[in-house]
Motif scaffolding. Sequence first.
Motif, short mmCIF file in Angstrom:
data_model
loop_
_atom_site.label_atom_id
_atom_site.label_comp_id
_atom_site.label_asym_id
_atom_site.label_seq_id
_atom_site.Cartn_x
_atom_site.Cartn_y
_atom_site.Cartn_z
N ARG A 76 0.85 -1.19 0.00
CA ARG A 76 0.00 0.00 0.00
C ARG A 76 0.88 1.24 0.00
O ARG A 76 1.78 1.38 0.83
N ASP A 77 0.64 2.13 -0.96
CA ASP A 77 1.38 3.38 -1.08
C ASP A 77 2.89 3.13 -1.13
O ASP A 77 3.68 3.86 -0.50
N GLY A 78 3.29 2.11 -1.86
CA GLY A 78 4.71 1.81 -2.03
C GLY A 78 5.35 1.12 -0.85
O GLY A 78 6.57 0.87 -0.85
N LEU A 79 4.58 0.77 0.16
CA LEU A 79 5.12 0.13 1.36
C LEU A 79 4.69 -1.33 1.41
O LEU A 79 3.50 -1.64 1.33
N VAL A 80 5.67 -2.23 1.54
CA VAL A 80 5.40 -3.66 1.71
C VAL A 80 5.32 -3.96 3.20
O VAL A 80 6.23 -3.60 3.96
N THR A 81 4.25 -4.60 3.62
CA THR A 81 4.07 -4.93 5.03
C THR A 81 3.73 -6.41 5.15
O THR A 81 2.93 -6.94 4.38
N ALA A 82 4.36 -7.08 6.12
CA ALA A 82 4.09 -8.49 6.36
C ALA A 82 4.32 -8.81 7.83
O ALA A 82 5.15 -8.18 8.50
N THR A 83 3.57 -9.78 8.32
CA THR A 83 3.81 -10.31 9.65
C THR A 83 4.69 -11.54 9.52
O THR A 83 4.40 -12.43 8.73
N LEU A 84 5.78 -11.57 10.29
CA LEU A 84 6.74 -12.67 10.25
C LEU A 84 6.64 -13.47 11.54
O LEU A 84 6.88 -12.94 12.64
N VAL A 85 6.27 -14.72 11.42
CA VAL A 85 6.14 -15.61 12.57
C VAL A 85 7.34 -16.54 12.59
O VAL A 85 7.71 -17.11 11.55
N GLY A 86 7.96 -16.70 13.77
CA GLY A 86 9.16 -17.52 13.84
C GLY A 86 9.41 -18.12 15.21
O GLY A 86 8.47 -18.30 16.00
N TYR A 87 10.69 -18.38 15.50
CA TYR A 87 11.08 -19.13 16.70
C TYR A 87 12.21 -18.39 17.40
O TYR A 87 13.14 -17.88 16.77
N SER A 88 12.14 -18.35 18.70
CA SER A 88 13.15 -17.64 19.48
C SER A 88 14.45 -18.42 19.62
O SER A 88 15.50 -17.83 19.89
N SER A 89 14.41 -19.75 19.44
CA SER A 89 15.61 -20.56 19.54
C SER A 89 15.40 -21.88 18.81
O SER A 89 14.24 -22.26 18.55
N PRO A 90 16.47 -22.61 18.51
CA PRO A 90 16.31 -23.92 17.84
C PRO A 90 15.58 -24.95 18.69
O PRO A 90 15.12 -25.97 18.16
#
Length: 203
Positions: A155-169
């Motif tokens: 939107r308006d030249g801005l890419v936005t995403a939510t990144l879900v991940g892990y704090s450690s292996p």
Amino acid sequence: MPHSHAETALLPHTLEHSRTRPVHWLATATAMAAVIAAAGLVQPATGTPATGTTASAGEPPAKGPQATAPDPAGATYPLDCKGAPQTVTAGAQGDLDGDGRPETVAAVRCDAGSGTPPHALYVLTQDRTEAARPRVVATLLDTARRQTVTDLTVRDGLVTATLVGYSSPDVPRYSPDTKQLAKWRWRDGKFRQELTDSAAGSV
């Protein structure tokens, strides 16, 4: 949308007798009025130009079709899936560099059949030639980050995403515990990223 043509009403036969009778003229006039009324129903409303009409003298010509964003299904991605197929799970389109032509941001991962493989996030562009294929011009997120992309928007030249991940292996792959709101914007010849960290915990 092209309008349908009115069907021509059949006119009564006026030459059956050598002498014209007033009733024949009346029937003919009635049928002609029906044809004219039916044709009026399929004309565009007052003030609305019909499709395909040319501009009047002194008016600017109508603009051509807008450029279409690259189709993420037609691109080849630099993602090594060890023989497994690749899958595009999300895509968003918009003009990221201000050149008037839209780009596509695609979230891609390996289709492993089970589990949740990490995403890569790519920017696609397409040359102006008709036969050109979409091509990757930037990588916003690499699979080495081991994150999953959700809520992808442009939107308006801005890419936005939510990144879900892990704090450690040690965190199980089925229970991600971190979430970040990531934003990318094209500035000074490159995509610059902003991250907003959220508190660790079960997502």
